[in-house]
Scaffold this motif. Structure first.
Motif, PDB file in Angstrom:
ATOM      1  N   THR A 147     -60.688  18.110 -14.453  1.00  0.00           N
ATOM      2  CA  THR A 147     -59.305  18.579 -14.345  1.00  0.00           C
ATOM      3  C   THR A 147     -59.186  20.100 -14.277  1.00  0.00           C
ATOM      4  O   THR A 147     -58.107  20.624 -13.976  1.00  0.00           O
ATOM      5  N   HIS A 148     -60.278  20.794 -14.578  1.00  0.00           N
ATOM      6  CA  HIS A 148     -60.305  22.262 -14.618  1.00  0.00           C
ATOM      7  C   HIS A 148     -59.412  22.839 -15.716  1.00  0.00           C
ATOM      8  O   HIS A 148     -59.092  24.032 -15.696  1.00  0.00           O
ATOM      9  N   LEU A 149     -59.021  22.008 -16.667  1.00  0.00           N
ATOM     10  CA  LEU A 149     -58.308  22.491 -17.845  1.00  0.00           C
ATOM     11  C   LEU A 149     -59.327  22.856 -18.924  1.00  0.00           C
ATOM     12  O   LEU A 149     -60.464  22.392 -18.902  1.00  0.00           O
ATOM     13  N   PRO A 150     -58.929  23.684 -19.895  1.00  0.00           N
ATOM     14  CA  PRO A 150     -59.802  23.862 -21.056  1.00  0.00           C
ATOM     15  C   PRO A 150     -60.097  22.515 -21.702  1.00  0.00           C
ATOM     16  O   PRO A 150     -59.305  21.569 -21.581  1.00  0.00           O
ATOM     17  N   ASN A 151     -61.234  22.424 -22.381  1.00  0.00           N
ATOM     18  CA  ASN A 151     -61.561  21.183 -23.082  1.00  0.00           C
ATOM     19  C   ASN A 151     -61.467  21.395 -24.588  1.00  0.00           C
ATOM     20  O   ASN A 151     -61.055  22.451 -25.060  1.00  0.00           O
ATOM     21  N   SER A 152     -61.851  20.388 -25.351  1.00  0.00           N
ATOM     22  CA  SER A 152     -61.647  20.440 -26.800  1.00  0.00           C
ATOM     23  C   SER A 152     -62.512  21.485 -27.488  1.00  0.00           C
ATOM     24  O   SER A 152     -62.249  21.840 -28.635  1.00  0.00           O
ATOM     25  N   ALA A 201     -54.083  14.378 -11.263  1.00  0.00           N
ATOM     26  CA  ALA A 201     -52.657  14.531 -10.956  1.00  0.00           C
ATOM     27  C   ALA A 201     -51.866  14.845 -12.226  1.00  0.00           C
ATOM     28  O   ALA A 201     -50.951  15.691 -12.206  1.00  0.00           O
ATOM     29  N   PHE A 202     -52.207  14.191 -13.310  1.00  0.00           N
ATOM     30  CA  PHE A 202     -51.519  14.452 -14.571  1.00  0.00           C
ATOM     31  C   PHE A 202     -51.827  15.863 -15.061  1.00  0.00           C
ATOM     32  O   PHE A 202     -50.950  16.564 -15.581  1.00  0.00           O
ATOM     33  N   ALA A 203     -53.071  16.298 -14.888  1.00  0.00           N
ATOM     34  CA  ALA A 203     -53.453  17.653 -15.287  1.00  0.00           C
ATOM     35  C   ALA A 203     -52.671  18.699 -14.498  1.00  0.00           C
ATOM     36  O   ALA A 203     -52.263  19.732 -15.049  1.00  0.00           O
ATOM     37  N   GLU A 204     -52.450  18.450 -13.201  1.00  0.00           N
ATOM     38  CA  GLU A 204     -51.663  19.381 -12.389  1.00  0.00           C
ATOM     39  C   GLU A 204     -50.228  19.468 -12.893  1.00  0.00           C
ATOM     40  O   GLU A 204     -49.622  20.548 -12.925  1.00  0.00           O
ATOM     41  N   LEU A 205     -49.694  18.331 -13.301  1.00  0.00           N
ATOM     42  CA  LEU A 205     -48.335  18.317 -13.847  1.00  0.00           C
ATOM     43  C   LEU A 205     -48.289  19.101 -15.162  1.00  0.00           C
ATOM     44  O   LEU A 205     -47.370  19.899 -15.397  1.00  0.00           O
ATOM     45  N   ARG A 210     -47.699  25.952 -18.262  1.00  0.00           N
ATOM     46  CA  ARG A 210     -48.215  27.294 -18.537  1.00  0.00           C
ATOM     47  C   ARG A 210     -47.176  28.380 -18.246  1.00  0.00           C
ATOM     48  O   ARG A 210     -47.272  29.486 -18.783  1.00  0.00           O
ATOM     49  N   ARG A 211     -46.205  28.066 -17.406  1.00  0.00           N
ATOM     50  CA  ARG A 211     -45.167  29.047 -17.089  1.00  0.00           C
ATOM     51  C   ARG A 211     -44.375  29.435 -18.337  1.00  0.00           C
ATOM     52  O   ARG A 211     -43.792  30.496 -18.398  1.00  0.00           O
ATOM     53  N   ASP A 212     -44.359  28.526 -19.323  1.00  0.00           N
ATOM     54  CA  ASP A 212     -43.668  28.787 -20.583  1.00  0.00           C
ATOM     55  C   ASP A 212     -44.650  29.163 -21.690  1.00  0.00           C
ATOM     56  O   ASP A 212     -44.366  28.973 -22.877  1.00  0.00           O
ATOM     57  N   ASP A 213     -45.802  29.707 -21.294  1.00  0.00           N
ATOM     58  CA  ASP A 213     -46.828  30.145 -22.246  1.00  0.00           C
ATOM     59  C   ASP A 213     -47.334  29.005 -23.128  1.00  0.00           C
ATOM     60  O   ASP A 213     -47.727  29.211 -24.282  1.00  0.00           O
ATOM     61  N   ILE A 214     -47.315  27.796 -22.586  1.00  0.00           N
ATOM     62  CA  ILE A 214     -47.861  26.645 -23.299  1.00  0.00           C
ATOM     63  C   ILE A 214     -49.324  26.470 -22.884  1.00  0.00           C
ATOM     64  O   ILE A 214     -49.644  26.502 -21.691  1.00  0.00           O
ATOM     65  N   LEU A 243     -41.430  15.827 -18.974  1.00  0.00           N
ATOM     66  CA  LEU A 243     -42.717  15.689 -18.290  1.00  0.00           C
ATOM     67  C   LEU A 243     -43.079  14.219 -18.090  1.00  0.00           C
ATOM     68  O   LEU A 243     -43.572  13.820 -17.031  1.00  0.00           O
ATOM     69  N   GLN A 244     -42.818  13.391 -19.097  1.00  0.00           N
ATOM     70  CA  GLN A 244     -43.109  11.962 -18.977  1.00  0.00           C
ATOM     71  C   GLN A 244     -42.255  11.310 -17.895  1.00  0.00           C
ATOM     72  O   GLN A 244     -42.726  10.447 -17.146  1.00  0.00           O
ATOM     73  N   ARG A 245     -40.984  11.716 -17.804  1.00  0.00           N
ATOM     74  CA  ARG A 245     -40.112  11.172 -16.751  1.00  0.00           C
ATOM     75  C   ARG A 245     -40.606  11.572 -15.368  1.00  0.00           C
ATOM     76  O   ARG A 245     -40.596  10.760 -14.424  1.00  0.00           O
ATOM     77  N   ARG A 246     -41.050  12.799 -15.225  1.00  0.00           N
ATOM     78  CA  ARG A 246     -41.538  13.258 -13.922  1.00  0.00           C
ATOM     79  C   ARG A 246     -42.784  12.496 -13.518  1.00  0.00           C
ATOM     80  O   ARG A 246     -42.959  12.172 -12.337  1.00  0.00           O
ATOM     81  N   LEU A 247     -43.668  12.229 -14.473  1.00  0.00           N
ATOM     82  CA  LEU A 247     -44.861  11.457 -14.156  1.00  0.00           C
ATOM     83  C   LEU A 247     -44.482  10.051 -13.726  1.00  0.00           C
ATOM     84  O   LEU A 247     -44.985   9.537 -12.715  1.00  0.00           O
ATOM     85  N   ALA A 248     -43.597   9.399 -14.478  1.00  0.00           N
ATOM     86  CA  ALA A 248     -43.234   8.011 -14.197  1.00  0.00           C
ATOM     87  C   ALA A 248     -42.491   7.852 -12.872  1.00  0.00           C
ATOM     88  O   ALA A 248     -42.525   6.779 -12.251  1.00  0.00           O
ATOM     89  N   SER A 249     -41.821   8.911 -12.426  1.00  0.00           N
ATOM     90  CA  SER A 249     -41.038   8.809 -11.184  1.00  0.00           C
ATOM     91  C   SER A 249     -41.862   9.103  -9.938  1.00  0.00           C
ATOM     92  O   SER A 249     -41.387   8.896  -8.812  1.00  0.00           O
TER      93      SER A 249
END
Length: 294
Positions: A147-152, A201-205, A210-214, A243-249
């Motif tokens: 996913t190219h995200l940081p890991n644990s 796809a979930f990782a991209e979502l 990150r735009r909100d410094d999360i 975020l969950q709604r966007r994934l489900a839709s």
């Protein structure tokens, strides 16, 4: 191939049989091409701890561990450090299991009853060389290769940094865990390649947060973590629900006969402790309640 191999290959051997572990060590002695440094653990839990803090070039895994669930062990290691090659060395001589192991990301599968020193040396060296070629010799151990995200591996340090900053500035902070629903079912029905595509796809979502410094990371398997500084519990819950709604839709289409919508569950807690373990456990409880209420 020599330019792809380090002078010293650091091996983490996960094997609960002392005799098999001794035989493995004996096979790797006095190799003229490369030196093997072997760390040996008996359980998957010990391996996860070592991989979280140490740096290894190769993992040799026995699938029949007292605390491991066969093929799930591969996924746990792969998620923690996606750049480390895994060679399965097990007493289970099963072609179906072998193919599943390779599909999950193992570099090789060697039945113990067929081991020779030459085969083992070749398998280990080729596994390291192939993985370094695929990931890049300088690939970071702190990022998930899928996913190219940081890991644990990055979680403890990042939590301490953000929690300290929030406390110093008297700002709220929330901690969220997200869990993709039914990923094992997706893998069984559509294959691991589709499952991996869903994770990406979930990782991209999630990356949009990150735009909100999360700060977001893939924690393991189908689970993701979001550290949310300057977010109250209500704000964090609202953001996770959106975020969950966007994934489900979003319909995921991989072929004409492979279309579905993925969903995720979330647990969110306010960070009220300096302890990551305490915060994490509370979040796991919140996630479980969310799943039970769904």
């Amino acid at each position: 191939m020599t330019e792809l191999l380090p002078d010293v290959i650091r091996v983490l051997l996960i094997e609960d049989d002392d005799i098999d572990a001794q035989d493995f060590r004996r096979m790797l002695r006095n190799n003229p091409d490369v030196t093997f440094e072997i760390g040996h653990v008996l359980r998957l839990g010990d391996a996860i701890e070592k991989l979280s803090t140490g740096d290894f070039d190769l993992c040799v895994l026995d699938l029949m561990l007292p605390d491991g669930s066969q093929l799930d062990s591969i996924e746990q290691i792969r998620t923690l450090d996606g750049r480390i090659p895994i060679v399965v060395m097990t007493g289970v001589d099963d072609e179906k299991v072998a193919m599943s192991a390779i599909t999950l990301g193992a570099q090789d599968y060697i039945p113990k009853g067929e081991l020779t020193r030459q085969q083992v040396l070749r398998s280990l060296k080729m596994a390291v060389a192939r993985q370094r070629k695929a990931c890049g010799i300088g690939a970071s151990a702190n990022f998930d290769q899928l996913t190219h995200l940081p890991n644990s591996r990055s979680l403890h340090a990042k939590f301490a940094e953000l929690q300290s900053c929030s406390t110093y500035n008297s700002l709220p902070m929330s901690f969220a865990m997200l869990d993709l629903d039914h990923l094992s079912q997706i893998n069984e029905e559509h294959g691991y390649l589709v499952g991996d595509a869903v994770l990406r796809a979930f990782a991209e979502l999630l990356s949009m947060l990150r735009r909100d410094d999360i700060w977001v990371a893939r924690f393991g398997g189908q689970q993701f973590i979001a550290l949310m500084p300057n977010h109250t519990l209500d704000q964090a819950n609202t953001k996770m629900s959106d975020l969950q709604r966007r994934l489900a839709s979003a319909e995921m289409a991989f072929s004409d006969d492979c279309k579905f919508r993925a969903t995720a569950s979330s647990g969110v807690v306010a960070v009220e402790s300096e302890s990551l373990e305490e915060t994490f456990n509370l979040c796991c409880m919140a996630l479980q309640k969310s799943k039970e209420a769904a």
